[in-house]
Design a protein around this motif. Structure first.
Motif, PDB file in Angstrom:
ATOM      1  N   ASP A  27       0.423  -1.321   0.255  1.00  0.00           N
ATOM      2  CA  ASP A  27      -0.088   0.603  -0.092  1.00  0.00           C
ATOM      3  C   ASP A  27       1.141   1.058  -0.048  1.00  0.00           C
ATOM      4  O   ASP A  27       1.075   1.188   1.101  1.00  0.00           O
ATOM      5  CB  ASP A  27      -0.891   0.188   1.152  1.00  0.00           C
ATOM      6  N   ALA A  28       1.011   1.164  -1.279  1.00  0.00           N
ATOM      7  CA  ALA A  28       2.068   2.267  -1.280  1.00  0.00           C
ATOM      8  C   ALA A  28       1.266   4.157  -1.407  1.00  0.00           C
ATOM      9  O   ALA A  28       0.676   3.569  -2.907  1.00  0.00           O
ATOM     10  CB  ALA A  28       3.052   2.704  -2.463  1.00  0.00           C
ATOM     11  N   VAL A  29       1.765   6.042  -1.573  1.00  0.00           N
ATOM     12  CA  VAL A  29       1.359   6.322  -2.414  1.00  0.00           C
ATOM     13  C   VAL A  29       2.048   6.877  -1.507  1.00  0.00           C
ATOM     14  O   VAL A  29       2.952   7.649  -1.003  1.00  0.00           O
ATOM     15  CB  VAL A  29      -0.136   6.689  -0.916  1.00  0.00           C
ATOM     16  N   ALA A  30       1.869   7.899  -3.106  1.00  0.00           N
ATOM     17  CA  ALA A  30       3.003   9.809  -2.901  1.00  0.00           C
ATOM     18  C   ALA A  30       2.570  10.879  -2.811  1.00  0.00           C
ATOM     19  O   ALA A  30       0.718  11.694  -2.457  1.00  0.00           O
ATOM     20  CB  ALA A  30       3.149  10.124  -5.074  1.00  0.00           C
ATOM     21  N   ALA A  31       3.203  11.167  -1.700  1.00  0.00           N
ATOM     22  CA  ALA A  31       2.450  12.491  -1.562  1.00  0.00           C
ATOM     23  C   ALA A  31       4.468  14.084  -1.670  1.00  0.00           C
ATOM     24  O   ALA A  31       4.386  13.477  -1.798  1.00  0.00           O
ATOM     25  CB  ALA A  31       3.164  12.240   0.152  1.00  0.00           C
ATOM     26  N   SER A  32       3.445  14.789  -1.986  1.00  0.00           N
ATOM     27  CA  SER A  32       4.007  16.189  -2.641  1.00  0.00           C
ATOM     28  C   SER A  32       3.193  16.952  -2.386  1.00  0.00           C
ATOM     29  O   SER A  32       2.111  17.631  -2.068  1.00  0.00           O
ATOM     30  CB  SER A  32       3.939  15.454  -4.053  1.00  0.00           C
ATOM     31  N   THR A  41       6.061  23.821   4.618  1.00  0.00           N
ATOM     32  CA  THR A  41       5.769  24.105   5.787  1.00  0.00           C
ATOM     33  C   THR A  41       4.945  23.222   7.216  1.00  0.00           C
ATOM     34  O   THR A  41       4.481  23.776   7.568  1.00  0.00           O
ATOM     35  CB  THR A  41       4.064  24.961   4.827  1.00  0.00           C
ATOM     36  N   GLY A  42       4.912  22.147   6.460  1.00  0.00           N
ATOM     37  CA  GLY A  42       4.506  20.987   7.563  1.00  0.00           C
ATOM     38  C   GLY A  42       3.286  20.866   7.003  1.00  0.00           C
ATOM     39  O   GLY A  42       2.691  19.796   7.382  1.00  0.00           O
ATOM     40  N   GLU A  43       2.502  21.614   6.072  1.00  0.00           N
ATOM     41  CA  GLU A  43       0.862  21.605   5.661  1.00  0.00           C
ATOM     42  C   GLU A  43       0.505  20.182   5.521  1.00  0.00           C
ATOM     43  O   GLU A  43       1.063  19.863   4.115  1.00  0.00           O
ATOM     44  CB  GLU A  43       0.330  22.419   4.736  1.00  0.00           C
ATOM     45  N   GLY A  44      -0.356  19.289   5.813  1.00  0.00           N
ATOM     46  CA  GLY A  44      -0.754  17.781   4.857  1.00  0.00           C
ATOM     47  C   GLY A  44       0.239  17.217   5.678  1.00  0.00           C
ATOM     48  O   GLY A  44       0.055  15.466   5.506  1.00  0.00           O
ATOM     49  N   LEU A  45       1.726  16.958   6.002  1.00  0.00           N
ATOM     50  CA  LEU A  45       2.142  15.875   6.253  1.00  0.00           C
ATOM     51  C   LEU A  45       1.377  15.023   7.680  1.00  0.00           C
ATOM     52  O   LEU A  45       1.852  13.392   7.487  1.00  0.00           O
ATOM     53  CB  LEU A  45       3.677  16.515   7.004  1.00  0.00           C
ATOM     54  N   ASP A  46       0.968  15.786   8.677  1.00  0.00           N
ATOM     55  CA  ASP A  46       0.408  14.539   9.441  1.00  0.00           C
ATOM     56  C   ASP A  46      -0.840  13.864   8.661  1.00  0.00           C
ATOM     57  O   ASP A  46      -0.579  12.848   9.289  1.00  0.00           O
ATOM     58  CB  ASP A  46      -0.415  15.183  10.681  1.00  0.00           C
ATOM     59  N   ALA A  47      -1.935  14.153   8.247  1.00  0.00           N
ATOM     60  CA  ALA A  47      -2.557  12.925   7.297  1.00  0.00           C
ATOM     61  C   ALA A  47      -2.373  12.255   6.702  1.00  0.00           C
ATOM     62  O   ALA A  47      -2.062  11.361   6.112  1.00  0.00           O
ATOM     63  CB  ALA A  47      -3.317  14.185   6.929  1.00  0.00           C
ATOM     64  N   ALA A  48      -0.735  12.931   5.746  1.00  0.00           N
ATOM     65  CA  ALA A  48      -0.661  11.800   4.875  1.00  0.00           C
ATOM     66  C   ALA A  48       0.374  10.935   5.664  1.00  0.00           C
ATOM     67  O   ALA A  48      -0.048   9.556   5.028  1.00  0.00           O
ATOM     68  CB  ALA A  48       0.393  12.707   3.943  1.00  0.00           C
ATOM     69  N   LEU A  49       0.810  11.077   6.972  1.00  0.00           N
ATOM     70  CA  LEU A  49       1.261  10.142   7.324  1.00  0.00           C
ATOM     71  C   LEU A  49       0.958   8.840   8.299  1.00  0.00           C
ATOM     72  O   LEU A  49       1.113   7.840   9.524  1.00  0.00           O
ATOM     73  CB  LEU A  49       2.954  10.244   8.829  1.00  0.00           C
ATOM     74  N   ALA A  50      -0.075   9.950   8.338  1.00  0.00           N
ATOM     75  CA  ALA A  50      -1.042   9.073   9.358  1.00  0.00           C
ATOM     76  C   ALA A  50      -1.678   8.226   9.133  1.00  0.00           C
ATOM     77  O   ALA A  50      -1.710   7.117   7.896  1.00  0.00           O
ATOM     78  CB  ALA A  50      -2.540   9.627   9.823  1.00  0.00           C
ATOM     79  N   GLY A  51      -1.041   5.830   9.739  1.00  0.00           N
ATOM     80  CA  GLY A  51      -1.633   5.504   9.903  1.00  0.00           C
ATOM     81  C   GLY A  51      -0.190   4.409   8.717  1.00  0.00           C
ATOM     82  O   GLY A  51       0.241   2.854   8.776  1.00  0.00           O
TER      83      GLY A  51
END
Length: 254
Positions: A27-32, A41-51
């Motif tokens: 289960d691999a997802v791209a974050a960019s 800025t850190g925006e979206g990082l917490d949500a992207a790494l959750a789980g």
């Protein structure tokens, strides 16, 4: 199924790694920034790494100016570490460069070393993959070293490799248990840096003359003969430059 988040997952290496991991059932997802994740800025990082169980950082700085690149890697890495700890990530993987710790005059390499130090000291189990230069960057290396109609480059030795092979090796490391050390990957052939670029330009009909220049800088670094070479324990991949070139012609001129 474990979740793997690839920072820089739409880039040259990151996108290939995502495809390879998915093809092998992960289960691999791209974050960019395109997916709403901004490591500065850190925006979206917490949500992207959750789980997530693993994070791979295959991102790169948009600017190679000394201050900019240091700010990018230290800020982004600090933010990723904080989000990874909050999410309970158990494996932090990063792609770096063979010889980065030896190229102390290069602002880019100093920034990569700073990135690696932050990861290694984060307390999160980690794996660092050092790769040699990619075949794909022959044209950009030539452009950075062009003076008039000449390309000035060192004859320092290098074992370049295809981005596809880099991605394969990075995906393997990412999918396995943390190594808590650095591993090196390199191509099957050894070239002088000037010979590599000369061969690539000649294949594409580029008329520029490549000049062997021991004073020429590479990412701001004057190279010694073996500065870009991996150690004896490096994983050696198979794709040869002569086999890669015909499958990767220059873009058609319109």
């Amino acid at each position: 199924m474990s979740r793997i988040v690839v920072i820089g997952g739409t880039g040259l290496i990151g996108s290939k790694v995502v495809q390879k991991l998915i093809a092998h059932g992960h289960d691999a997802v791209a974050a960019s920034p395109n997916s709403g994740v901004d490591t500065i800025t850190g925006e979206g990082l917490d949500a992207a790494l959750a789980g997530a169980s693993t994070v791979l950082d295959a991102s790169n700085s948009p600017s190679f100016a000394d201050d900019d690149v240091m700010r990018f890697f230290t800020t982004a890495t600090g933010n990723i570490i904080a989000a990874a700890k909050k999410a309970g990530v158990g494996h932090y993987v990063a792609l770096s460069v063979v010889g980065s710790d030896r190229m102390t005059d290069s602002g880019y390499m100093r920034a990569k070393v700073a990135q690696e130090k932050l990861i290694a000291e984060s307390g999160i189990p980690f794996s660092l993959v050092h790769a040699t230069q990619f075949f794909e960057f022959v044209t950009s290396i030539a452009a950075s070293a062009t003076v008039g109609d000449e390309v000035h480059l060192s004859h320092a030795q290098i074992r370049p490799m295809a981005a596809e092979d880099v991605a394969t090796q990075v995906a393997r490391v990412t999918a396995h248990e943390p190594l808590n050390r650095t591993v090196e990957v390199a191509g099957p052939e050894q070239f002088g840096l000037d010979d590599l670029i000369r061969t690539g330009l000649a294949f594409r009909g580029d008329p520029r003359r490549v000049v062997a220049d021991p004073e020429a800088l590479y990412f701001g670094q004057r190279l010694t003969d073996d500065m870009l070479l991996p150690g004896p324990d490096a994983t050696i991949v198979e794709t040869r430059f002569a086999d890669w070139l015909p499958d990767n012609p220059p873009p058609a001129v319109r």
